[in-house]
Design a protein around this motif. Structure first.
Motif, PDB file in Angstrom:
ATOM      1  N   ALA A 148       1.312  14.294  -9.461  1.00  0.00           N
ATOM      2  CA  ALA A 148       1.487  12.881  -9.810  1.00  0.00           C
ATOM      3  C   ALA A 148       2.268  12.701 -11.114  1.00  0.00           C
ATOM      4  N   ARG A 192       2.311   1.697  -3.393  1.00  0.00           N
ATOM      5  CA  ARG A 192       1.330   2.143  -4.390  1.00  0.00           C
ATOM      6  C   ARG A 192       0.992   3.622  -4.219  1.00  0.00           C
ATOM      7  N   THR A 207       4.007   5.562  -5.660  1.00  0.00           N
ATOM      8  CA  THR A 207       4.144   5.489  -7.111  1.00  0.00           C
ATOM      9  C   THR A 207       2.884   5.995  -7.818  1.00  0.00           C
ATOM     10  N   THR A 208       2.046   6.721  -7.114  1.00  0.00           N
ATOM     11  CA  THR A 208       0.853   7.406  -7.649  1.00  0.00           C
ATOM     12  C   THR A 208      -0.255   6.451  -8.097  1.00  0.00           C
ATOM     13  N   LEU A 209      -0.172   5.179  -7.716  1.00  0.00           N
ATOM     14  CA  LEU A 209      -1.198   4.235  -8.166  1.00  0.00           C
ATOM     15  C   LEU A 209      -2.478   4.352  -7.344  1.00  0.00           C
ATOM     16  N   ILE A 210      -2.347   4.737  -6.089  1.00  0.00           N
ATOM     17  CA  ILE A 210      -3.539   5.009  -5.282  1.00  0.00           C
ATOM     18  C   ILE A 210      -3.308   6.294  -4.491  1.00  0.00           C
ATOM     19  N   ARG A 211      -4.397   6.887  -4.063  1.00  0.00           N
ATOM     20  CA  ARG A 211      -4.306   8.127  -3.288  1.00  0.00           C
ATOM     21  C   ARG A 211      -4.393   7.812  -1.802  1.00  0.00           C
ATOM     22  N   ARG A 221       5.762  10.627 -11.572  1.00  0.00           N
ATOM     23  CA  ARG A 221       5.961   9.471 -12.459  1.00  0.00           C
ATOM     24  C   ARG A 221       7.235   9.609 -13.278  1.00  0.00           C
ATOM     25  N   THR A 246       0.838  -1.199   0.000  1.00  0.00           N
ATOM     26  CA  THR A 246       0.000   0.000   0.000  1.00  0.00           C
ATOM     27  C   THR A 246       0.875   1.251   0.000  1.00  0.00           C
TER      28      THR A 246
END
Lengths: 272, 323
Positions: free
Chosen positions: B74, B50, B53-57, B78, B47
């Motif tokens: 974001a 993630r 790495t900007t996959l979830i907030r 990246r 978590t």
């Protein structure tokens, strides 16, 4: 030094969509060519459709206005093959979600819509191949365009446009269900009833009244009727505009929904 | 600029429905450092990765990578990160080279730069002779190496590796450790998650132990191990021999009294000095005329560290927490 990056030439950040879409399209086309079963199915299935429907049903069905069933059926078989092919897009997108490929793409500074647009573009290339192949086989067994080359080319173009709309819809489906097997089954569940309640194989006038009402607005009927008009001759513009309007509506819904879904579909994915 | 940490999180919170995956995590990784995020399954490691790495907030708190906010900036984040996720996310139907060129292109490299970069990385990761083969034909270790190479294509300032050696056989694991060791020696900032203390020990400058979404310990591998109190020596008697005799012979050897498991014929001696005790062990065995069927020197494992920190073994299923 290998890990140093000062010498790496970057493209400007803005306007990346065409280049990124091209890159993803290339990836999907390579996969298509390299998965032996995929290319076999992609080739054999449309050919099988043409031969099966012509020889198994052609003797029994005599739609008005055509002398051979293949003249009537081919536009419908185009749409059938394209719809079956598009259902694989949902599978592929769901697969990319489960394998972590979409996570990798999402963490890259690439255009957000490119993963989906690249998939759809690769589908369009495959569809062009399938359309030409099917038409070639159909020609060999008696099919003829009756409205001239311009109408024939318009028909192919319209069929490709329908394919693009289907691909976006199935991309959205793949993002929604997120499981490759469910996406495959769900895709066929969506395609089969729509195909059979349309003018794909038989004139809708033979349906019971309540089904006719649905069949007449079924986007597959609208599209197949337009393709049929372009192949057989006669008045076409009303059919074609009607089909284009439907394609426009489908794209206007599916593209934003899929692009928006692309992000949270990943975001909601639980860590493994 | 040099004082700005490469990664900084403050009070990071993330919930998934009713479960809290992260409840207020603070991390700080100076530029050029290697941070090992250590914890059992479901501790919140992935978590955290993630979010970074900007996959979830995040639901609460802040996270910055090279000073950039992972939510508001974001896109820029990246460009600064390279991610090698928990699954080796490379396309099996593309060749190794095609995978790297594709990632390079999507990272914004021009064609020539992407190709050159792919060639360099294939060489660095010892994949050049298989570069033209589809990744389906690769071993697990090769896939993983390619995945890490893909994370490095854009020469990121910060490399994020989520359990890079999970699922690898010991030889492939050692190979990847050697490669990652070389990378970190070059000054790349790395955030590495792992379930293995040995891995964090080998690669990380600083270790953060995560449990149920919270930081429960921070320090170097040495500091963490000292909290456990070194390793232990395990001696197994031959069938029929009395383990009490063995235990008596070893009394005074280690840092505490030997414990005896009579049923298993096992004698465990806590030792701070590790291999240093072995000559003494041999001498004591010879003097007492005893023989053993097995002798093992166990370094503190994550389980030991974890048990010492939480009083709970890592294998306990964390009911209703994390994930």
């Amino acid at each position: 030094m290998t890990t140093g990056g000062a010498d790496l030439v970057r493209m400007p950040g803005a306007g990346r969509l065409p280049a990124d879409t091209a890159t993803v399209t290339g990836r999907n086309l390579r996969r298509l060519v390299r998965v032996p079963t995929l290319i076999a199915f992609a080739t054999a299935q449309p050919v099988m459709f043409v031969l099966l429907f012509t020889y198994a049903w052609g003797g029994a069905i005599h739609p008005p206005g055509v002398t051979t069933y293949i003249d009537y059926a081919l536009p419908g078989i185009w749409v059938l093959a394209i719809a079956f092919g598009a259902s694989q897009t949902g599978v592929a997108i769901a697969d990319d979600l489960t394998t972590g490929m979409i996570d990798r793409f999402r963490a890259l500074p690439m255009a957000r819509a490119a993963v989906l647009a690249g998939r759809v573009t690769a589908d369009a290339v495959r569809n062009l191949f399938v359309l030409v192949l099917m038409t070639g086989v159909a020609y060999a067994i008696g099919f003829r365009f009756h409205a001239g080359p311009a109408a024939a080319l318009t028909a192919i173009g319209l069929a490709l446009a329908v394919g693009v709309a289907f691909s976006w819809i199935f991309a959205l489906l793949g993002l929604l269900v997120r499981d490759p097997e469910s996406a495959g089954i769900g895709g066929l569940l969506a395609v089969i009833p729509l195909i059979f309640t349309s003018s794909t194989f038989v004139p809708v006038a033979t349906f019971p009244g309540w089904l006719q009402a649905f069949a007449k607005v079924n986007p597959i009927t609208v599209t197949v009727d337009a393709l049929r008009a372009l192949c057989l001759g006669g008045p076409t513009s009303a059919y074609v505009w009607h089909a284009l309007a439907w394609i426009g509506v489908l794209l206007a819904v599916a593209i934003p929904a899929a692009v928006i879904r692309y992000r949270p579909a990943v975001g909601r994915q639980r860590p493994a | 600029m040099t004082e700005q940490p490469a990664i900084e999180t403050l009070g990071l919170v993330k919930r998934f429905g009713a479960t809290t995956a992260l409840s207020g995590v603070d991390l700080r990784v100076p530029a050029g450092a290697v941070l090992g995020l250590l914890g059992p399954n479901g501790a919140g490691k992935t978590t955290a990765v993630r979010i970074l790495t900007t996959l979830i907030r995040p639901d609460g708190g802040h996270a910055r990578v090279t000073g950039l906010d992972v939510v508001r900036q974001a896109g820029a984040v990246r460009r600064a990160i390279g991610l090698s996720g928990q699954f080796a996310a490379v396309d099996g139907y593309l060749t190794g080279r095609e995978n790297l060129v594709m990632i390079g292109r999507l990272s914004g490299l021009r064609r020539v730069a992407a190709k050159r970069r792919a060639a360099d990385l294939l060489e660095l990761f010892d994949l050049t002779d298989r570069a033209g083969r589809t990744v389906r034909t690769y071993s697990g270790g090769m896939r993983r190496r390619l995945d890490v190479a893909a994370a490095l294509v854009a020469a990121p300032a910060v490399l994020v590796l989520d359990e890079p050696t999970t699922g690898l056989d010991p030889r492939a694991r050692l190979g990847l450790w050697r490669l990652l060791g070389e990378l970190t020696a070059r000054g790349t900032t790395v955030l590495l998650t792992t379930q293995y203390l040995e891995e964090a020990d080998r690669l990380a400058d600083q270790i953060v132990v995560l449990d149920r979404g919270q930081v429960i310990a921070t320090g170097t591998a040495e500091q963490l191990k000292n909290r456990v109190g070194g390793g232990r020596l395990e001696l197994r008697t031959r069938p029929g021999d009395d383990p009490a005799l063995l235990a008596a012979a070893m009394t005074g050897l280690g840092s505490a009294t030997p414990t005896v498991d009579a049923d298993a014929g096992l004698v465990v001696v806590p030792v701070a000095d590790g291999p240093g005790v072995l000559p003494d062990v041999a001498a004591r065995l010879a003097a007492a005329g005893l023989r053993v069927s097995d002798l093992a020197l166990r370094r503190p494992s994550l389980d030991d560290v974890f048990l010492a920190l939480t009083g709970r073994p890592t294998t306990t299923p964390f009911v209703g927490s994390s994930r």
